[in-house]
Structure formats: structure tokens, C-alpha cells
Write an enzyme that holds these catalytic residues in place. Sequence first.
Site, PDB file in Angstrom:
ATOM      1  N   GLY A 144     -10.928  -5.794   4.691  1.00 30.12           N
ATOM      2  CA  GLY A 144     -12.322  -5.434   4.419  1.00 30.12           C
ATOM      3  C   GLY A 144     -12.789  -4.215   5.191  1.00 30.12           C
ATOM      4  O   GLY A 144     -13.989  -4.016   5.359  1.00 30.12           O
ATOM      5  N   ALA A 145     -11.856  -3.398   5.672  1.00 29.50           N
ATOM      6  CA  ALA A 145     -12.223  -2.225   6.479  1.00 29.50           C
ATOM      7  C   ALA A 145     -12.218  -0.944   5.661  1.00 29.50           C
ATOM      8  O   ALA A 145     -12.301   0.149   6.209  1.00 29.50           O
ATOM      9  CB  ALA A 145     -11.273  -2.090   7.665  1.00 29.50           C
ATOM     10  N   ASP A 202      -6.599   3.109  -4.865  1.00 30.54           N
ATOM     11  CA  ASP A 202      -5.932   2.314  -3.822  1.00 30.54           C
ATOM     12  C   ASP A 202      -4.508   1.946  -4.226  1.00 30.54           C
ATOM     13  O   ASP A 202      -3.569   2.027  -3.431  1.00 30.54           O
ATOM     14  CB  ASP A 202      -6.706   1.011  -3.567  1.00 30.54           C
ATOM     15  CG  ASP A 202      -8.159   1.268  -3.230  1.00 30.54           C
ATOM     16  OD1 ASP A 202      -8.494   2.427  -2.931  1.00 30.54           O
ATOM     17  OD2 ASP A 202      -8.952   0.302  -3.270  1.00 30.54           O
TER      18      ASP A 202
HETATM   19  P1  ADP Z   1     -10.274  -3.842   1.593  1.00 31.61           P
HETATM   20  O1  ADP Z   1      -9.378  -3.706   0.427  1.00 31.61           O
HETATM   21  O2  ADP Z   1     -11.043  -2.621   1.888  1.00 31.61           O
HETATM   22  O3  ADP Z   1      -9.570  -4.330   2.822  1.00 31.61           O
HETATM   23  P2  ADP Z   1     -11.457  -5.810  -0.124  1.00 31.61           P
HETATM   24  O4  ADP Z   1     -12.737  -6.548  -0.051  1.00 31.61           O
HETATM   25  O5  ADP Z   1     -11.195  -4.977  -1.302  1.00 31.61           O
HETATM   26  O6  ADP Z   1     -11.354  -4.951   1.225  1.00 31.61           O
HETATM   27  O7  ADP Z   1     -10.257  -6.825  -0.005  1.00 31.61           O
HETATM   28  C1  ADP Z   1     -10.233  -7.778   1.023  1.00 31.61           C
HETATM   29  C2  ADP Z   1      -9.816  -9.117   0.451  1.00 31.61           C
HETATM   30  O8  ADP Z   1      -8.437  -9.080   0.051  1.00 31.61           O
HETATM   31  C3  ADP Z   1      -9.862 -10.249   1.476  1.00 31.61           C
HETATM   32  O9  ADP Z   1     -11.156 -10.818   1.545  1.00 31.61           O
HETATM   33  C4  ADP Z   1      -8.839 -11.223   0.915  1.00 31.61           C
HETATM   34  O10 ADP Z   1      -9.400 -11.962  -0.133  1.00 31.61           O
HETATM   35  C5  ADP Z   1      -7.798 -10.297   0.322  1.00 31.61           C
HETATM   36  N1  ADP Z   1      -6.722 -10.032   1.312  1.00 31.61           N
HETATM   37  C6  ADP Z   1      -6.362  -8.833   1.805  1.00 31.61           C
HETATM   38  N2  ADP Z   1      -5.331  -8.947   2.665  1.00 31.61           N
HETATM   39  C7  ADP Z   1      -5.015 -10.256   2.718  1.00 31.61           C
HETATM   40  C8  ADP Z   1      -4.022 -11.025   3.420  1.00 31.61           C
HETATM   41  N3  ADP Z   1      -3.167 -10.458   4.266  1.00 31.61           N
HETATM   42  N4  ADP Z   1      -3.985 -12.365   3.218  1.00 31.61           N
HETATM   43  C9  ADP Z   1      -4.849 -12.950   2.353  1.00 31.61           C
HETATM   44  N5  ADP Z   1      -5.805 -12.291   1.674  1.00 31.61           N
HETATM   45  C10 ADP Z   1      -5.891 -10.955   1.836  1.00 31.61           C
HETATM   46 MG    MG Z   2     -10.016  -3.321  -1.598  1.00 28.92          MG
END
Ligand code: ADP
Ligand code: MG
Length: 429
Positions: A144-145, A202
Site C-alpha cells: 500500500g505504499a 504496474d
Molecule cells: P500497492 O500496490 O501500492 O502496494 P494496493 O492497494 O494496490 O497497494 O495493493 C495492496 C494490496 O495487495 C494489499 O492490501 C493486499 O491485499 C495485496 N497484497 C500485496 N502484497 C501482498 C502480500 N505479500 N501478501 C498478501 N497480500 C498482498
Molecule cells: Mg497496487
Amino acid sequence: MSGDTAAQWMEPGDETQIVDRVVQEFTAQFGYAPAGVWSAPGRVNLIGEHIDYNGGACMPFAIPERTWVAAAARPDGMLRGVSLQESHGDVELPLAQVQPGLTARLPESQTWFGYVAGVPWALADTGEGITGADFAIDSTVPIGAGLSSSAALSCAVALASDALADARWERLGDTAEGRIRLAEACVRSENEIVRASTGGLDQAASLRSQEGAVLVCDFRSGESFTVDMGLEAAGYGILVIDTQTTHQLLDGQYASRRQACETAAERLGVQVLRDALPERVTPADVDEAMGDWYRRSGESADSETSRRLHHVFSEMERVQAVIDLFEGTPDADRWQRLGTILDASHASLRDDYEVSCPELDTAVDAARSAGALGARMVGGGFGGSAIALLPEPLMATAATRIAEAFAEAGFAEPRFLRAVPSQPGRRDR
Ligand code: ADP
Ligand code: MG
């Protein structure tokens, strides 16, 4: 308050150890050894923000932080998954139950699995996926960064699903065209299964980047090429500042920007906004396209839609300007000029597109005061991360200065990482 704030750095970690750990996790969870381990990286975007969905070109590159997936195919149509980043245990779901909108129907603790399950679903649609599989996941991408942990996850799952699918002559992951198809499946999964609007940047970055280079990805033609900026050789680096803040729980703001662009394109009589500009975009073309918009729409320069449009057109011109910087003969002040373009991009995202926030503005301002040649927010906005172009020797002190500025403003503690252009998605074991 200053002087006693230390900058918190994220470490990409020891890859061999991470692969061992995810194999162990798989074996402990499912009681047998995985068939292999695949990984895909997060990304930053040097320039070209919020223009992938307008048919523009973007310049992302893969960061060292990655998501690893240990996987094995199952013949019974079940999908099972466990993630070291999720504390609620494993999730189990028949592939046949994966349908558009799935994530919204999953219990809160399982919504992350939509990012996994959607990929074999999208691949099954073209007959290219697995019929069932077990997945164990570990990641060093901050979640989420704005560095795209979601694409890192779905792209790693895509490579695993492709490799584990029933015998085929060629794996999609082995060719450039195949990787475009895998990226498309990941986009469909995120758009339709998770219902998180994503324009493709992405997934392209995660699957199609090249180590040491910046990817120029044209979202109208689908074509891409790479540019070696020679950043490190010139003594510069890109610092990523994760503000550890998100102001938007859902992406309603992203969707509304996207909607504004679609409506404007319709009113201009073009398919995508990129079509309103010529092949090579100059500042004069941006002025001309805006003039055309004012005439047709009757809107003033400070109307909301006019400003959204001005961001999109001017950002498309900035992408062209950055490509020109690194394609032509090396120019002594190219780094200064890149910095100026990054600054202009941030101002445009803040004032015209209105997707910045106080934390991102503080990160960018503090980076500049600490010697950055330029800085800008990256990703969707309203939190997430910013990047700063810095002379290598200033990197560490700049991070400290930014951390101090955050402490003074009473913001969450930021985290830092060095964005070295890294390898795309790959098989690790
Ligand atoms: P970003 O892609 O910028 O990090 P997003 O909101 O698009 O933020 O995606 C984040 C979401 O992706 C998390 O809330 C989770 O649902 C999923 N996610 C990402 N990495 C993982 C992980 N390593 N394990 C489980 N879920 C993940
Ligand atoms: Mg994302």
C-alpha cells in the site's frame, strides 16, 4: 526537534534466504514441497503519472523489493494460498468460484486472495492457466505504499501459473510477447476480480522491465523499449520516500480522475486523450490542444476538467522531454534538466490533477532543500511514495532531513529505499 531523528531504511533482504523461507512456508502449510519459486518486483515510475489509462507512455523501472511465490499445481480445481504478510492463515477457494467482483464477496481477512485467484482466472479465459494450485507468498515490497505490491504479487502468481500450466511448447514468461499477455491477465484480474482500477503501468513494469534500465512503455501502441540512463555511473541515485500514509481507503479518487479523462476524450472526439496530441509532443502542442479544448468545451482554464486535462497533456510532453534527454548526445546539464522536469510533474499532480497530499508535498520540499535536483510524488497519490533525484553523496543526509521534516510536521515516520533499476519477474528456483 532536529538532529535526533534517524532515517529508517528498508532493506531488500537476502534473496536466497527469502526463497528458502517461502519454500519452508509452503512445505509447512501444505505438507509437500513446491514445484518452484517465482518472483516479481515492485516499481517506481520516473515520469508519466496518471497517463497509462490515457494511452500515453510511462517510464517505470523495477525496484529491488520483490514478492516471491512458491507454488505447485493441483489437479482438483482448488486454489489455496498463504502469505507471510497476512496473519489470518490460509485461504481456500475453487477456481470455478472465481468470478468478477470476487474480492467484494470475500471476508475482510481474505480479500488479499483476490489478487492471487484472479490471475489463474484471467489466464483460464484464454486457456493458458492452471486448473488449480497451492501458493505460499513472501514479500519485501511495502504494501500500500504506491510501489505496487499488488502487481508484484499478481505478476509472480502469473509467472508461476504460466510455468505450471499443462504441457505447452512455449511459456508466456519466456518471450516478450508472452509477458505482454501475462501483464494483460494481471490487469484484468485486478480490474475485474479485485475491482481496483489499474491502467497497466504496474504490471508492465513488473514483468517487462530490464535490469539497469528504465522501461518506456507506450500504452497506446503497446510497444516498449528501454533507456539506460547511466544514473549510477554519473554519480546520481533515486531515493524513494514511503510516507507511510494513505488518505484514501478506496480508490474513488483514482476512478473519478479516470472518469474525467474519459469524458474529456469524448468531448474532444478522440478515443484516448493521447490521440489529441501529435506523435512527438512539444510544449506548443500542449498549448494548441488546450486551446482546442477551451474552444470546444467553452470551459475556462481554471475549471476542474481543464486542469485535469492540462496535467495529462503536459505530463505526456514531459515524458517526451525525458526520452529526448537520454536518447540524444549526452548533455552536461541533463541531470539538472531531469530534476526540473520531475519538479514540474509534481507541481502538475499537486495543482492540476490534485492527487498530492501534505505528506507528499513535505517529502518533495524537504528532498529539494536537502540537495535533490528534483522530486515528485509517484503512483496514484493521496499518500504512498515520492521519488527524489539526488547526487549519491547526499542520499543519506537527505533521508535524515526528510525524516526530521516529517517529525516536525507531526506526520508518521517515513521509510526510505534506494530505487536501483532491478530485474523483472523471473523464476528463482
Ligand atoms: P500497492 O500496490 O501500492 O502496494 P494496493 O492497494 O494496490 O497497494 O495493493 C495492496 C494490496 O495487495 C494489499 O492490501 C493486499 O491485499 C495485496 N497484497 C500485496 N502484497 C501482498 C502480500 N505479500 N501478501 C498478501 N497480500 C498482498
Ligand atoms: Mg497496487
